[in-house]
Write a protein that holds these residues in place. Sequence first.
Motif, mmCIF file in Angstrom:
data_model
loop_
_atom_site.group_PDB
_atom_site.id
_atom_site.type_symbol
_atom_site.label_atom_id
_atom_site.label_comp_id
_atom_site.label_asym_id
_atom_site.label_seq_id
_atom_site.Cartn_x
_atom_site.Cartn_y
_atom_site.Cartn_z
ATOM 1 N N ALA A 1 -2.275 6.898 2.940
ATOM 2 C CA ALA A 1 -2.223 7.902 3.692
ATOM 3 C C ALA A 1 -2.990 7.957 4.991
ATOM 4 O O ALA A 1 -4.068 7.277 5.048
ATOM 5 N N GLN A 2 -2.791 8.836 6.002
ATOM 6 C CA GLN A 2 -3.664 8.985 7.214
ATOM 7 C C GLN A 2 -4.889 9.241 7.098
ATOM 8 O O GLN A 2 -5.787 8.475 7.754
ATOM 9 N N GLN A 3 -5.243 10.128 5.881
ATOM 10 C CA GLN A 3 -6.721 10.401 5.717
ATOM 11 C C GLN A 3 -7.610 9.220 5.518
ATOM 12 O O GLN A 3 -8.533 9.002 5.908
ATOM 13 N N PHE A 4 -6.733 8.281 4.502
ATOM 14 C CA PHE A 4 -7.620 7.006 3.875
ATOM 15 C C PHE A 4 -7.776 6.315 5.083
ATOM 16 O O PHE A 4 -9.029 5.644 5.279
ATOM 17 N N ARG A 5 -6.934 5.990 6.029
ATOM 18 C CA ARG A 5 -6.935 4.947 7.197
ATOM 19 C C ARG A 5 -7.904 5.530 8.125
ATOM 20 O O ARG A 5 -8.681 4.679 8.733
ATOM 21 N N GLU A 6 -8.044 6.872 8.381
ATOM 22 C CA GLU A 6 -8.930 7.299 9.187
ATOM 23 C C GLU A 6 -10.266 7.275 8.681
ATOM 24 O O GLU A 6 -11.400 6.938 9.483
ATOM 25 N N GLN A 7 -10.556 7.396 7.467
ATOM 26 C CA GLN A 7 -11.830 7.049 6.855
ATOM 27 C C GLN A 7 -12.315 5.758 6.909
ATOM 28 O O GLN A 7 -13.656 5.452 6.916
ATOM 29 N N ILE A 8 -11.571 4.668 6.847
ATOM 30 C CA ILE A 8 -11.917 3.325 6.985
ATOM 31 C C ILE A 8 -12.034 2.644 8.320
ATOM 32 O O ILE A 8 -12.302 1.713 8.428
ATOM 33 N N ALA A 9 -11.378 3.530 9.403
ATOM 34 C CA ALA A 9 -11.279 2.809 10.743
ATOM 35 C C ALA A 9 -12.440 2.464 11.273
ATOM 36 O O ALA A 9 -12.660 1.353 11.888
ATOM 37 N N PRO A 10 -13.916 3.062 11.057
ATOM 38 C CA PRO A 10 -14.962 2.416 11.484
ATOM 39 C C PRO A 10 -15.465 1.205 11.091
ATOM 40 O O PRO A 10 -16.420 0.657 11.346
ATOM 41 N N VAL A 11 -14.926 1.068 9.711
ATOM 42 C CA VAL A 11 -15.530 -0.343 9.045
ATOM 43 C C VAL A 11 -14.191 -1.514 8.889
ATOM 44 O O VAL A 11 -14.654 -2.838 9.048
ATOM 45 N N TYR A 12 -12.975 -1.155 8.930
ATOM 46 C CA TYR A 12 -12.039 -2.130 8.590
ATOM 47 C C TYR A 12 -11.014 -2.145 9.836
ATOM 48 O O TYR A 12 -10.533 -1.299 10.337
ATOM 49 N N TYR A 13 -10.863 -3.493 10.252
ATOM 50 C CA TYR A 13 -9.942 -3.604 11.570
ATOM 51 C C TYR A 13 -9.021 -4.832 11.228
ATOM 52 O O TYR A 13 -9.564 -5.958 11.055
ATOM 53 N N ARG A 14 -7.834 -4.467 11.498
ATOM 54 C CA ARG A 14 -6.807 -5.616 11.262
ATOM 55 C C ARG A 14 -5.592 -5.657 11.943
ATOM 56 O O ARG A 14 -5.131 -4.465 12.310
ATOM 57 N N ARG A 15 -5.215 -6.725 12.546
ATOM 58 C CA ARG A 15 -4.083 -7.008 13.654
ATOM 59 C C ARG A 15 -3.185 -7.833 12.870
ATOM 60 O O ARG A 15 -3.665 -9.088 12.449
ATOM 61 N N LYS A 16 -1.939 -7.681 13.043
ATOM 62 C CA LYS A 16 -0.831 -8.532 12.477
ATOM 63 C C LYS A 16 -0.141 -9.127 13.871
ATOM 64 O O LYS A 16 -0.658 -8.689 14.923
#
Length: 306
Positions: free
Chosen positions: A199-214
């Motif tokens: 969900a978008q809500q979860f991704r927004e919450q972790i954005a300040p700590v988790y960063y991933r590029r494919k």
Amino acid sequence: MREIQDECFFPEGLLCELRRYQEWGVKYILHQGRALLGDEMGLGKTVQAIATMVSLKNTNATHFVVVCPASVITNWCREIGQKSKLRVTKVHGARREAALVSWVKLGGVAVTTYETTAYFVLGNDFKFSLMVVDEAHYIKNAKAQRSINVRKLCEHTERLLFMTGTALENNVDEMVSLIQILRPDIFLSIRGISFMAAAQQFREQIAPVYYRRKREDVLTELPELVESRDLNTIRGVCEILGNQCMNPINGSLSPQRRQEIIDEFNMAPAGTVLAAQIQSGGTGLNIQSASMVIICEPQLKPSIEN
């Protein structure tokens, strides 16, 4: 986004050029202070970590620690030495205590293994600038001894960088356990909604700590991929190529012998071929000299080939 873009990055002493997405990753790490970098394998997590340490050194930081699996400790030391002017000390093996004393006194990067963190005895007031934990999913189990030792060492660092090429979106519990160490505040906010990982809500919450590029996220900055299929085994490859082919890398080799073969390959003349089992050759080793990679045994899991 603007704050990260405006973050100051000081590359003096970095002996390689970063791609744009790698420099952005460094700025993200510097700005956030405590981060989980999950870039897909092959996108340069190691060089981003090295560049981060270089930038911090240019702002008067003196001590850094890298914790990694034993199989890649030699590669980490070599990468730091080749890609930066940072002083590197391997804290591992019979001379680990002496090496630790030397690092405390002289500074630079202490490169150690998960197991050796048990021997890191530091004064309560001793702090270092950045701790990099490679293959951070190794400490997903909070009750494991290596996890306990690494967490204890984290108490001495001002900044913390976890790195893993494993897609943590596929195992949300692992992700949450790592975020708990990095950012307890974010952990509290996602603890009850981890089942909503997509969900978008979860991704927004972790954005300040988790960063991933494919790879597909940064394709414009990467060389083109040419794919050709042929279904022969490693033995057949070696037989066909004869003297042109080096000793193959397989699961029976020790980490030291693996690294020796990599070194021989890096010094070999053009046209030399290194044959390797995909899971043995792809575990954290940087084969920089190869101008072409040919996958002869397609894997059931595409992520392994990646």
